[in-house]
Design an enzyme around this catalytic site. Structure first.
Site, mmCIF file in Angstrom:
data_model
loop_
_atom_site.group_PDB
_atom_site.id
_atom_site.type_symbol
_atom_site.label_atom_id
_atom_site.label_comp_id
_atom_site.label_asym_id
_atom_site.label_seq_id
_atom_site.Cartn_x
_atom_site.Cartn_y
_atom_site.Cartn_z
ATOM 1 C CD GLU A 365 -1.340 -0.102 3.691
ATOM 2 O OE1 GLU A 365 -2.019 0.939 3.706
ATOM 3 O OE2 GLU A 365 -1.432 -0.986 4.557
ATOM 4 C CE1 TYR A 369 -2.097 8.977 1.411
ATOM 5 C CE2 TYR A 369 0.218 8.592 1.940
ATOM 6 C CZ TYR A 369 -1.051 8.106 1.699
ATOM 7 O OH TYR A 369 -1.276 6.750 1.741
ATOM 8 C CD GLU A 389 -4.418 -1.209 2.473
ATOM 9 O OE1 GLU A 389 -5.310 -0.364 2.610
ATOM 10 O OE2 GLU A 389 -3.795 -1.723 3.432
#
Ligand code: GLY
Ligand code: MN
Ligand code: MN
Length: 421
Positions: A365, A369, A389
């Site tokens: 995963e 960001y 993920e």
């Protein structure tokens, strides 16, 4: 492994109050359920290999027609022996009389301290009573051994039956993600997307395995966002991290997609870097590699990608070495997955990363960001959060992606979004 001189004691989880006199939905303790397959509260499994009358003793709630009329059927000790394969079963109300007698014949107690503090205190009470009684030929155990150490290593290697449960949990999570993608359109609220998951999970008799994360726009950058209360806007990305639990086995799945069915060039550029990291991590998920190899592979791909996009400066090697990528990729690439979402099992043996072996299940995963207002970052990248993920079993030949039927390719994702809206 406990041996004839030892006694293993495994209580299940207590019921937990949600508010005033309303409980949370009951979930047995994972270690207890792993050993017993028994899902009622107020139960204790005792494993006593040296006990002449049988090595598996279960304490469970007694039958009680009045309580059962209100709360539902209980198995009761008599049927428990038959149905669960216990050698003996006793009412939980008799535990204070019976369990000390089993403990006093043992030299070692195998028990996991600190998980259920109320039970810790009861066990200490039984041991103290044995010690204080001091009658000849009776003694308190000489040793306490951490049961979780051996049990959690067993849980790390999934059996065929466990993998069957996990495949089922994975396939329902895949169906739920598809359903949510199809329903997705600007103007909905995040909780309406969450509702698609709950519908699909419950339709199959399952529950969420953790609070679903449904983050749109700026919320894609909040790793543990669970308020799920914002309205989806045209042009937003939506990051959904949601999985379900089947027979106490979890799935844990994330997809990120454009709310209106079309990635912007900036969103797509970030998405493709995460996808490259995901592919690199998957390639590194195979027996003989170390636990950390998939993470190192993902970090390499993210460092390369963020450098290419001008989001990080320096060479790929210096970005990896300095850890400057952590500003945008601040979590690890995966974790063990099983009865618990962040499942048990050691990641290191001594100071070495563990070797991956067939039967281990983990998530892959990676994510990037870039929160709104990130200093020194061009506006076009701000507010973009992407994670992909999947759930992966290490197999003898390499790996099996349990969630492989859920699209990751950006064009395929675009085709799924809004299909039923
Ligand atoms: N949903 C929790 C995690 O992805 O680790
Ligand atoms: Mn996860
Ligand atoms: Mn997750």
């Amino acid at each position: 492994m406990i041996g004839r001189g030892g006694v293993g004691i495994v209580p299940t989880a207590p019921t937990r109050l949600r508010s005033r006199d309303v409980d949370h939905p009951y979930r047995p303790d994972s270690d207890f359920f792993y050993l017993t397959g028994f899902a009622e509260p107020e139960a204790i499994a005792v494993l006593a290999p040296g006990r002449a009358q049988g090595e598996y003793v279960l304490f469970c709630r007694d039958r009680d027609s009045q309580r059962e009329a209100w709360d539902g059927a209980r198995i009761g000790p008599d049927a428990a022996v038959e149905a669960l394969g216990a050698d003996d079963a006793f009412p939980i109300g008799d535990v204070d009389e019976i369990l000390p007698g089993i403990i006093e014949s043992a030299e070692r107690i195998h028990y996991t301290m600190g998980v259920h503090p109320e039970f810790d205190a009861r066990l200490i009470g039984w041991v103290a009573a044995l010690r204080n009684r001091g009658s000849p030929g009776r003694h308190a155990p000489y040793e306490f051994v951490a049961l979780d150490h051996m049990l959690h290593d067993m849980r790390l290697y999934k059996t065929r039956a466990e993998l069957t449960s996990m495949r089922r949990a994975a396939s329902v999570a895949v169906a739920a993600h598809r359903r949510a993608m199809a329903a997705c359109r600007p103007g909905l609220y995040e909780y309406e997307i969450e509702a698609e998951f709950l519908h699909e999970f419950r339709r199959h008799g399952m529950q969420p395995s953790y609070l679903p994360i449904v983050g749109s726009g700026p919320n894609t950058c909040t790793l543990h966002y669970t308020a799920n209360s914002r309205q989806l806007e045209d042009g937003d990305l939506l990051l959904v991290d949601a999985g379900c639990e089947h027979e106490c086995y979890a799935s844990d799945v994330t997809r990120t997609y454009p709310v209106n069915g079309r990635f912007t060039p900036a969103q797509r550029a970030i998405y493709e870097v995460v996808l490259e990291a995901h592919a690199a991590a998957l390639r590194a998920t195979r027996p003989g590699n170390h636990w950390n190899d998939p993470h190192d592979a993902a970090v390499g791909a993210i460092a390369r990608g963020l450098r290419r996009l001008g989001l990080l400066e320096g060479t790929t090697a210096s970005i990896v070495r300095s850890g400057s990528y952590r500003r945008f990729f601040m979590h690890r690439t995966g974790h063990w997955l099983g009865m618990d979402v962040h499942d048990v099992g050691d990641y290191k043996v001594g100071d070495q990363w563990r070797l991956l072996e067939s039967g281990m299940v983990m998530t892959v995963e990676p994510g990037i960001y870039i929160p709104p207002g990130a200093s020194g970052v061009r506006a076009r990248w701000q507010g973009i959060g992407v994670r992909i993920e999947d759930d992966v079993v290490v197999t003898r030949a390499g790996n099996e992606v349990l969630t492989r039927d859920l699209a990751r390719d950006p064009a395929q994702i675009e085709a799924l979004v809004g299909a039923s809206a």
